[in-house]
Scaffold this motif. Structure first.
Motif, PDB file in Angstrom:
ATOM      1  N   GLN A  92       2.367   1.882  -3.292  1.00  0.00           N
ATOM      2  CA  GLN A  92       1.356   2.476  -4.168  1.00  0.00           C
ATOM      3  C   GLN A  92       1.303   3.981  -3.964  1.00  0.00           C
ATOM      4  O   GLN A  92       1.301   4.758  -4.918  1.00  0.00           O
ATOM      5  CB  GLN A  92      -0.036   1.900  -3.845  1.00  0.00           C
ATOM      6  CG  GLN A  92      -0.305   0.536  -4.414  1.00  0.00           C
ATOM      7  CD  GLN A  92      -1.723   0.078  -4.059  1.00  0.00           C
ATOM      8  OE1 GLN A  92      -1.941  -0.564  -3.043  1.00  0.00           O
ATOM      9  NE2 GLN A  92      -2.683   0.424  -4.897  1.00  0.00           N
ATOM     10  N   GLN A  93       1.271   4.391  -2.686  1.00  0.00           N
ATOM     11  CA  GLN A  93       1.153   5.820  -2.374  1.00  0.00           C
ATOM     12  C   GLN A  93       2.400   6.599  -2.772  1.00  0.00           C
ATOM     13  O   GLN A  93       2.312   7.703  -3.307  1.00  0.00           O
ATOM     14  CB  GLN A  93       0.920   6.002  -0.863  1.00  0.00           C
ATOM     15  CG  GLN A  93      -0.414   5.486  -0.397  1.00  0.00           C
ATOM     16  CD  GLN A  93      -0.464   5.272   1.115  1.00  0.00           C
ATOM     17  OE1 GLN A  93       0.553   5.363   1.809  1.00  0.00           O
ATOM     18  NE2 GLN A  93      -1.647   4.988   1.632  1.00  0.00           N
ATOM     19  N   GLU A  94       3.568   6.010  -2.520  1.00  0.00           N
ATOM     20  CA  GLU A  94       4.818   6.755  -2.727  1.00  0.00           C
ATOM     21  C   GLU A  94       5.285   6.748  -4.184  1.00  0.00           C
ATOM     22  O   GLU A  94       5.834   7.738  -4.657  1.00  0.00           O
ATOM     23  CB  GLU A  94       5.936   6.178  -1.853  1.00  0.00           C
ATOM     24  CG  GLU A  94       5.673   6.259  -0.359  1.00  0.00           C
ATOM     25  CD  GLU A  94       5.859   7.680   0.210  1.00  0.00           C
ATOM     26  OE1 GLU A  94       6.427   8.537  -0.481  1.00  0.00           O
ATOM     27  OE2 GLU A  94       5.425   7.892   1.358  1.00  0.00           O
ATOM     28  N   LEU A 108       0.829  -1.203   0.000  1.00  0.00           N
ATOM     29  CA  LEU A 108       0.000   0.000   0.000  1.00  0.00           C
ATOM     30  C   LEU A 108       0.868   1.260   0.000  1.00  0.00           C
ATOM     31  O   LEU A 108       0.615   2.219  -0.742  1.00  0.00           O
ATOM     32  CB  LEU A 108      -0.896  -0.025   1.249  1.00  0.00           C
ATOM     33  CG  LEU A 108      -2.057   0.946   1.280  1.00  0.00           C
ATOM     34  CD1 LEU A 108      -3.047   0.625   0.162  1.00  0.00           C
ATOM     35  CD2 LEU A 108      -2.772   0.860   2.637  1.00  0.00           C
ATOM     36  N   ARG A 109       1.908   1.230   0.810  1.00  0.00           N
ATOM     37  CA  ARG A 109       2.798   2.396   0.904  1.00  0.00           C
ATOM     38  C   ARG A 109       3.553   2.613  -0.409  1.00  0.00           C
ATOM     39  O   ARG A 109       3.756   3.757  -0.840  1.00  0.00           O
ATOM     40  CB  ARG A 109       3.764   2.174   2.063  1.00  0.00           C
ATOM     41  CG  ARG A 109       4.625   3.347   2.407  1.00  0.00           C
ATOM     42  CD  ARG A 109       3.852   4.519   3.008  1.00  0.00           C
ATOM     43  NE  ARG A 109       4.730   5.660   3.139  1.00  0.00           N
ATOM     44  CZ  ARG A 109       5.589   5.836   4.145  1.00  0.00           C
ATOM     45  NH1 ARG A 109       5.629   4.968   5.133  1.00  0.00           N
ATOM     46  NH2 ARG A 109       6.390   6.883   4.165  1.00  0.00           N
TER      47      ARG A 109
END
Ligand SMILES: [Zn+2]
Length: 273
Positions: free
Chosen positions: A163-165, A160-161
């Motif tokens: 994906q965000q970064e 998930l991280r």
């Protein structure tokens, strides 16, 4: 897909996944042979926090990194606390934790980066290393999945991280589950079993009751399940299926070695291009 132990030089070996393509990244999982540390850290202990001589650890780190073609002075490593904090690191953090444990990235159990040439390193003795490569957005990561990290779903949170970064698309992300304690050797009591039943509802295969009435926990499968839940495809997840307790002549094992032992390292760096 394959996981192999490859001889590099002077009885120095690395675990290597064919999935994590060498055109894009350099990675390796250490074994216990080929270092300079004395018993009970014999011999390639990669961790500064276990009571080994710091000079020996530094020599071990230099040997392994040099054989991989990476610079040990530039490695970034965290103080691992069995939590779920994930840190994105860059060139500014190069060298954090390389020589001094006190200088490590504090209270962090996964590192991610899109900085070419920056080696990420985490340490393990039975806990599950999960390595990540996003071949499209050129980013890498490593997560530390002991039972606590696994039940907190650190592997899924790392996806998930990323994906965000980095804009990582889970269906393109590659993940490899390294050598760690297998369901053959990992007995847990009711309390831990209960936490896994709650966190992984519907996945009864993670816990097998043994003759003593305790449970054998499958951390490999628990991490694979959360990667699939995060949107990775089955053909983008490889597993070493190698138990560090069964094979503790090759790997450090906290349980098979009686608690006082060295640590193996998982290392990954994006290639410069
Ligand atoms: Zn085993």
């Amino acid at each position: 897909m394959s996981f192999v132990l490859e001889h590099m030089r002077d009885n120095l070996w690395r675990g290597k996944f064919s999935l994590l393509t060498e055109e894009l990244c350099t990675h390796g999982l250490t074994g216990r042979l080929g270092g300079v540390s004395q018993t009970p850290y014999d011999s390639l202990n990669m961790a500064l926090h276990v009571g080994d001589l710091p000079e020996a650890v530094w020599q071990n780190r230099q040997r392994f990194f040099h054989a991989l073609g990476l610079k040990a002075e530039e490695l970034v490593t965290p103080e691992q606390v069995h939590g779920d904090h994930i840190e994105r690191v860059s060139r500014k953090q190069a060298g954090r934790g390389a020589r001094e444990y006190s200088d490590s990235i504090p209270q962090t159990d996964a590192l991610i980066t899109d900085e070419p040439g920056l080696p990420l390193m985490l340490c393990f003795a039975d806990c599950t290393p999960i390595l990540f490569l996003d071949p499209e957005h050129r980013a890498v990561g490593i997560a530390h999945g002991g039972w606590k990290g696994t039940v907190q779903k650190i592997a899924q949170k790392t996806v998930l991280r990323m994906q965000q970064e980095f804009g990582t698309r889970p269906e393109e992300l590659l993940a490899a589950i390294g050598p760690s304690i297998g369901p053959c050797c990992y007995e847990v009591g009711d309390e831990v079993a209960g936490k896994f039943r709650t966190a992984f509802a519907g996945h009864d295969e993670l816990l097998q009751q043994n003759a003593e009435g305790a449970y054998q926990l499958d951390l490999w499968q628990a991490n694979r399940v959360q990667l699939l839940d995060a949107g990775l495809t089955d053909e983008h997840i490889d597993r070493a299926d190698t138990c560090t307790a069964c094979k503790h002549q090759w790997f450090f094992s906290y349980r098979a070695d009686g608690g006082k032992t060295g640590r193996m390292a998982a290392v990954i760096a994006l290639n410069k291009y």
